[in-house]
Design a protein around this motif. Sequence first.
Motif, PDB file in Angstrom:
ATOM      1  N   UNK A  34       0.851  -1.186   0.000  1.00 49.33           N
ATOM      2  CA  UNK A  34       0.000   0.000   0.000  1.00 49.33           C
ATOM      3  C   UNK A  34       0.886   1.235   0.000  1.00 49.33           C
ATOM      4  N   UNK A  35       0.662   2.091  -0.954  1.00 50.76           N
ATOM      5  CA  UNK A  35       1.311   3.398  -0.953  1.00 50.76           C
ATOM      6  C   UNK A  35       0.198   4.403  -0.661  1.00 50.76           C
ATOM      7  N   UNK A  36       0.299   5.041   0.485  1.00 42.82           N
ATOM      8  CA  UNK A  36      -0.804   5.840   1.007  1.00 42.82           C
ATOM      9  C   UNK A  36      -0.378   7.300   1.136  1.00 42.82           C
ATOM     10  N   UNK A 190       4.064  13.432   2.804  1.00 49.56           N
ATOM     11  CA  UNK A 190       2.805  12.843   3.240  1.00 49.56           C
ATOM     12  C   UNK A 190       2.589  11.427   2.758  1.00 49.56           C
ATOM     13  N   UNK A 191       3.615  10.794   2.166  1.00 44.42           N
ATOM     14  CA  UNK A 191       3.482   9.440   1.627  1.00 44.42           C
ATOM     15  C   UNK A 191       4.020   8.395   2.608  1.00 44.42           C
ATOM     16  N   UNK A 192       3.338   7.269   2.675  1.00 48.03           N
ATOM     17  CA  UNK A 192       3.805   6.107   3.426  1.00 48.03           C
ATOM     18  C   UNK A 192       3.767   4.895   2.508  1.00 48.03           C
ATOM     19  N   UNK A 193       4.895   4.208   2.402  1.00 48.14           N
ATOM     20  CA  UNK A 193       4.972   2.935   1.678  1.00 48.14           C
ATOM     21  C   UNK A 193       4.897   1.831   2.723  1.00 48.14           C
ATOM     22  N   UNK A 360      -1.166  -3.902   6.012  1.00 45.92           N
ATOM     23  CA  UNK A 360      -0.428  -2.843   5.337  1.00 45.92           C
ATOM     24  C   UNK A 360      -1.173  -1.514   5.426  1.00 45.92           C
ATOM     25  N   UNK A 361      -2.478  -1.548   5.206  1.00 43.25           N
ATOM     26  CA  UNK A 361      -3.274  -0.330   5.285  1.00 43.25           C
ATOM     27  C   UNK A 361      -3.316   0.216   6.711  1.00 43.25           C
TER      28      UNK A 361
END
Length: 427
Positions: A34-36, A190-193, A360-361
């Motif tokens: 998930x790339x959030x 602001x991204x989380x892998x 992951x989420x």
Amino acid sequence: MRKADLPPPRVHALANGVRVVCDPIPGLETAALSVVAGRGARYEDAARSGWSHLLEHMVFKGAGARSAREIVEAIEGEGGHINAATGYERTSFQVRALEGGLDLGLSVVADLVLRPTMDAADLAREKQVVGQEIAEAADTPDDLVFELAQEAAYGDHPLGRSILGTVGSIGTAEPQTLEAWRAALYAPEGLVISAAGAVDEDELLRLAERDFGGAAAGGEAPPAPQGQFVGGVRPLAKRLEQANLVFLLPAVGLADPDYFALRLFAEILGGGMASRLFQEAREKRGLAYAIDAYADTYADAGVLGVFAGCAAGDAAELASVAAGEIAGLAGSVTGPELARAKAQLKGSMFMARESPVARAEQAAGQVLLFGRALPARELADRIDAVGAGDLARLGGAMLAPKRAACAVLGPKAALKAGDVFQRALFP
């Protein structure tokens, strides 16, 4: 050591602010990625309502060196699946892959997030597609009634608008302006892998640096305004076989210490077949086939909600029953009810942790909100720490403003149910 006591995955940060979390699950032959982005529809002003969702559609029309067809064929050709979702507070790109598929998966998602094509002809077509999605939601009662309730709860706040936007608001987007919105919405800080399952931490960090390490800071999205519950009644007559009812009360957000008290309150009220609403409204009175309660939460705001579908002639009585059960639960809770709710909440939490996608989420969401992935045992302990007094205090706080948001959709005979709910709860 029990699995629930295992330490949470570590959080790493690239030089540009992109954060990486890896959660290996022994014995699996698949991985979830998930790339959030920690921004979504809540950051839109009225003129750009729906742009975040439109952007999520557009990046799949072509990105990097791949066409729309080549994007999905690349993932599916290795046995994987790719999807995305836009919410109020975040946008998520998900890949489910066989072991070893992380390399391709992250490369494709990096193109989507950082290098979409933004072709004008594609944008024109996708506006039509999203327009049909908006029309479909308007024709789907259990979509429309929740949109009415959201509007009643938050009014002109971005949380009160549909994530889909309107045909008018998405119609103003152009490739250049949508690209500027992408740079702000998907900015690296602001991204989380987040990856879970058959993944290796060293490999994930190497791939993250390769694909996202060069991402530059983009423009700034406008700050998200503080969530504020407004309340009101939204009745809408429509020719349907059933009345659809949603009742909302102001509650706490995800970061509030009473978050788990809210979840337990909702579970006792209408979380299952043993809940108060199910037993009273369905089993004893036969007023509804479907009725449940839930907690809908954002970082700084939330609601306690009740949803039901019933015959139009029963809507007023059902509204009165729902109000009575909320007031009763705010007054007292039994020990067995609280114990059952805790067991149910922990059960759902630990069952979800057996899904790599959910893990992951969940980890990505926790990192965005708290800056770390929370141990499962810590969450379980916080659930166990909630007492009857906490539920009573929360119930009093929800009722104190004497405001509710009510949406009623269906035959005219049902439309008074919102007013009945308010009068019964706030005499």
